[in-house]
Enzyme design. Structure first.
Site, short mmCIF file in Angstrom:
data_model
loop_
_atom_site.label_atom_id
_atom_site.label_comp_id
_atom_site.label_asym_id
_atom_site.label_seq_id
_atom_site.Cartn_x
_atom_site.Cartn_y
_atom_site.Cartn_z
CD GLN A 259 -2.93 0.67 0.02
OE1 GLN A 259 -3.30 1.53 -0.66
NE2 GLN A 259 -3.26 -0.50 -0.28
CG HIS A 262 -0.43 2.47 -4.52
ND1 HIS A 262 -0.59 2.42 -5.87
CD2 HIS A 262 -1.00 1.36 -4.03
CE1 HIS A 262 -1.26 1.31 -6.18
NE2 HIS A 262 -1.51 0.64 -5.08
CD GLU A 327 -8.54 2.43 -2.01
OE1 GLU A 327 -7.56 2.86 -1.36
OE2 GLU A 327 -8.57 2.41 -3.25
CG HIS A 328 -7.56 -1.68 -0.39
ND1 HIS A 328 -6.85 -0.54 -0.67
CD2 HIS A 328 -8.02 -2.15 -1.58
CE1 HIS A 328 -6.87 -0.34 -1.99
NE2 HIS A 328 -7.57 -1.29 -2.57
CG ASP A 361 -4.30 -3.83 -5.82
OD1 ASP A 361 -5.37 -3.32 -5.49
OD2 ASP A 361 -3.24 -3.66 -5.17
CG HIS A 420 -48.94 19.02 -9.56
ND1 HIS A 420 -48.42 20.22 -9.95
CD2 HIS A 420 -47.88 18.17 -9.48
CE1 HIS A 420 -47.10 20.10 -10.09
NE2 HIS A 420 -46.75 18.87 -9.81
#
Lengths: 445, 445
Positions: A259, A262, A327-328, A361, A420
């Site tokens: 991680q 990145h 996220e993960h 991934d 209406h």
């Protein structure tokens, strides 16, 4: 050194709150520049694209424009390592199979009053996929963004990718070819987003734009939102690993670093109820960092945003994970399914010791475009639904309108919307007078 | 006078493009004011809410804060017209039944390699519903926004509504009661949105905010997006009616006016292949306008944004409707289903002469929160999915990791993400050495 938090400490709640509130992205103020680029592309079309490509990418767009011809894509394929192309093909097949299960079903039913109700899903008419250039030009991301659109049935799928100094990653073209992208253009930045949203002489506009990009691309997507649909604006990636004493500290360290490599703004967090595991992981991270090619990036991320949180019991991780909404989420503990069931907020969950996030991934089949920055509290990863939209359908018969109408009239009048109410009552009167006419009304002319 | 377009005229394509590009909303520049209000509520919480309520609504929030107590809600019920409450109850029951069919299914499967894959949907932990005050305080909108959240299973549903001079529409409270709203607060404007997003001493934050509002509310929703999820930002309402000679011009006129009475920026468009129907509708609109309570609003809308488009054949309406991507589409023609099937872009379709849009606004059961301003090209009406999010799940066994791992390693290396590759290969080595250990790794401590 990563942060160390301990649920036993009195300052834990303050420290955890600070971790949650941590800003990992410097907001680059590119909005004015982006607004000017978009206006220019909207105004001058291809001529503006040519100017920006020359200026930013040192690329001259020939008379045929920015389109990368099919022959160039096929030639690129021959330059790729066959082993990698094979891996891409495996990934592609698995991503297709996973996403095919996401196709929504239409609904069509008639209720007890005779009202026909339902909805139908239709793909957007065209989608654009932004692919970054340079080192962040990932073939796996091409698959993850393109496959859901293809599975949704989008009839026209367009890719834009900047080619600085004319260079394009052949694997990106290979992935585009595999995924069945219909048109590829060598343009990038805010100008590419503008071309997709508004169209140019040679690029027809799309209805939806997805894909990652730098600050200019993100700002451009925000600006064109409304004219087209966009996916989420992705923030730096993040992982939370919840582990107990059954976990292997070397494997945890490897996943934390996968991680961290990145981006210096990426975040890797470990929660564990085992203090000695925490120490062993920290030592393993240091050891593994030493031989990592992206050592500098991973070290910066780990030292600045990494965290190890010590729990009294593993169950404490549930509430904390929900607040982080990672996220993960990797669960490397004795009963990962049981823990997983209790957690509400996560983009993707990886169960057990043999499911490193990197599998997801690339080749797991699920999508790797996932909600970051705590947005898993309210949003989902990319999927087939992002390329479709639902139209609701309603049909009344004279009889069912007669049943439902009075309530609609009452509500329209109560809301002060008399027109209406009248649009209903005019039909009730008519159908009361002439109950056998069912919609075939010749007007006087 | 509405616009008149004719597909036979040479300038049709230019005129239609102009109709598409027409801006119906003046962008009010309230962003600075809104930013200040949000910052203040974030900083001072309830004290800021009290100040703004006094300033904007002339309401003093007592020591119990902004919460409207249950007794006040129950008392409001007794002040409502029982006939209207009954209509609301009918609407509620029908909206619940329709939306219950939207509940997504989870997926869980094991592929041929032994990889467990799937996803699960979970409701957001809390949702906030903004309800405008004054004349735009519509009980039907409370139902349309609250019901999908309840059906999704959102455990905490909060409503905010400004009460200018202390006045609240009792029907709005009745609708909230029917829909099972858990907490109601008498606050509005940007300050209410900020309170929902960040929380105050007495209002816990939510994960998602929905509901219509003025320019301040819209700007506040845009600003807090990311911290929380938001629904679409609704523009002025619009209807497209496609009609042939079988249609009743008085009914068409009534439906065009039901749209036009919403707002001077609303838009009503008729497409027809029958020139005499076009004339008859225009005359009927003028006639019906004369006795309409909201005559002034409807006239302004019809004269400024109304349009009648004359077609050579009814089938031309398909392409034109897709380009307009109307929020509401009424098909009053001989074979409405056949035409409907050909159209890709519409928020909701109302089939046949006996389905005025007002039925869908109130009691049909489908949602009346629909995409405006051509966004039906890429987005859907409000539904159950807007209050849920999907978490993907992946689990490998040692064996399935051994099958998939090499491809992941190849892709990680090809993308220059060595730590990704290593997080997989470290497990492949380990499992090659010791294939019988399946996740129970005691670390050295």
């Amino acid at each position: 050194m990563p942060f160390r938090l301990d649920t036993r400490k009195t300052d834990f709640s303050t420290s955890f709150q600070a971790l949650l509130a941590m800003k990992r992205e410097a907001a680059a103020d590119v909005d004015h520049a982006v607004a000017a680029i978009i206006a220019d592309v909207k105004e001058r079309g291809d001529a503006a694209l040519a100017d920006y490509s020359l200026k930013f990418d040192r690329v001259t767009l020939g008379p045929q424009g920015a389109r990368i011809p099919r022959e160039e894509v096929e030639a690129a394929l021959t330059r790729c390592d066959p082993k990698v192309v094979e891996a891409l093909a495996l990934a592609h097949a698995r991503i297709v199979r996973f996403h095919e299960r996401q196709k929504p079903r239409d609904e069509d039913f008639t209720d007890s009053l005779g009202v026909e109700l339902g909805w139908r899903w239709r793909p957007v008419e065209a989608a654009g996929l932004y692919v970054p250039g340079g080192t962040a030009s990932y073939p796996s991301s091409v698959l993850m963004n393109a496959v859901p659109a293809k599975v949704a049935g989008v009839p026209r799928l367009v890719m834009v990718v900047p080619t600085p100094d004319g260079v394009v990653n052949p694997l990106v073209l290979a992935a585009a070819h595999l995924a069945g992208i219909d048109e590829i253009y060598r343009v990038g930045g805010a100008q590419a987003v503008a071309a997709l949203a508004y169209g140019t002489q040679t690029i027809a506009p799309v209805a939806k734009i997805v894909g990652p990009g730098n600050a200019y691309v993100a700002a451009a997507k925000r600006r064109v939102f409304g004219t087209v649909g966009i996916d989420m604006i992705a923030g730096p990636s993040e992982v939370l690993i919840i582990a107990d004493k059954t976990a292997n500290p070397d494997w945890i360290a490897a996943d934390l670093l996968a991680q961290a490599e990145h981006d210096t703004a990426a975040q890797s967090i470990l929660m564990t109820d085992d203090a000695s595991l925490a120490d062993a992981v920290e030592a393993a991270v240091t050891r593994q960092l030493a031989s990592l090619p992206r050592q500098e990036i991973a070290t910066a991320s780990w030292n600045k945003f990494g965290a190890i949180i010590l729990l009294q019991q593993i169950e404490q991780a549930i509430t904390l994970a929900d607040r982080l909404a990672p996220e993960h989420l990797e669960l490397m503990c004795a009963r990962p399914e049981a823990l997983s069931d209790e957690i509400r907020n996560a983009g993707a969950i990886f169960l057990g010791a043999y499911t490193p996030e990197a599998i997801g991934d690339y080749v797991g089949g699920s999508n790797h475009v996932l909600p970051t920055a705590r947005s898993a509290r309210f949003s989902s990863g990319l999927g087939v639904l992002d390329f479709m939209k639902r139209t609701s359908i309603l049909k009344c018969t004279p009889q069912s309108l007669a049943s439902l109408g009075p309530a609609a009239v009452a509500l329209g009048e109560a809301e002060g919307l008399e027109a209406h109410a009248r649009s209903v009552s005019i039909r009730l009167d008519q159908s009361a007078h002439d109950p056998h006419r069912q919609g075939a009304h010749e007007h006087q002319s």
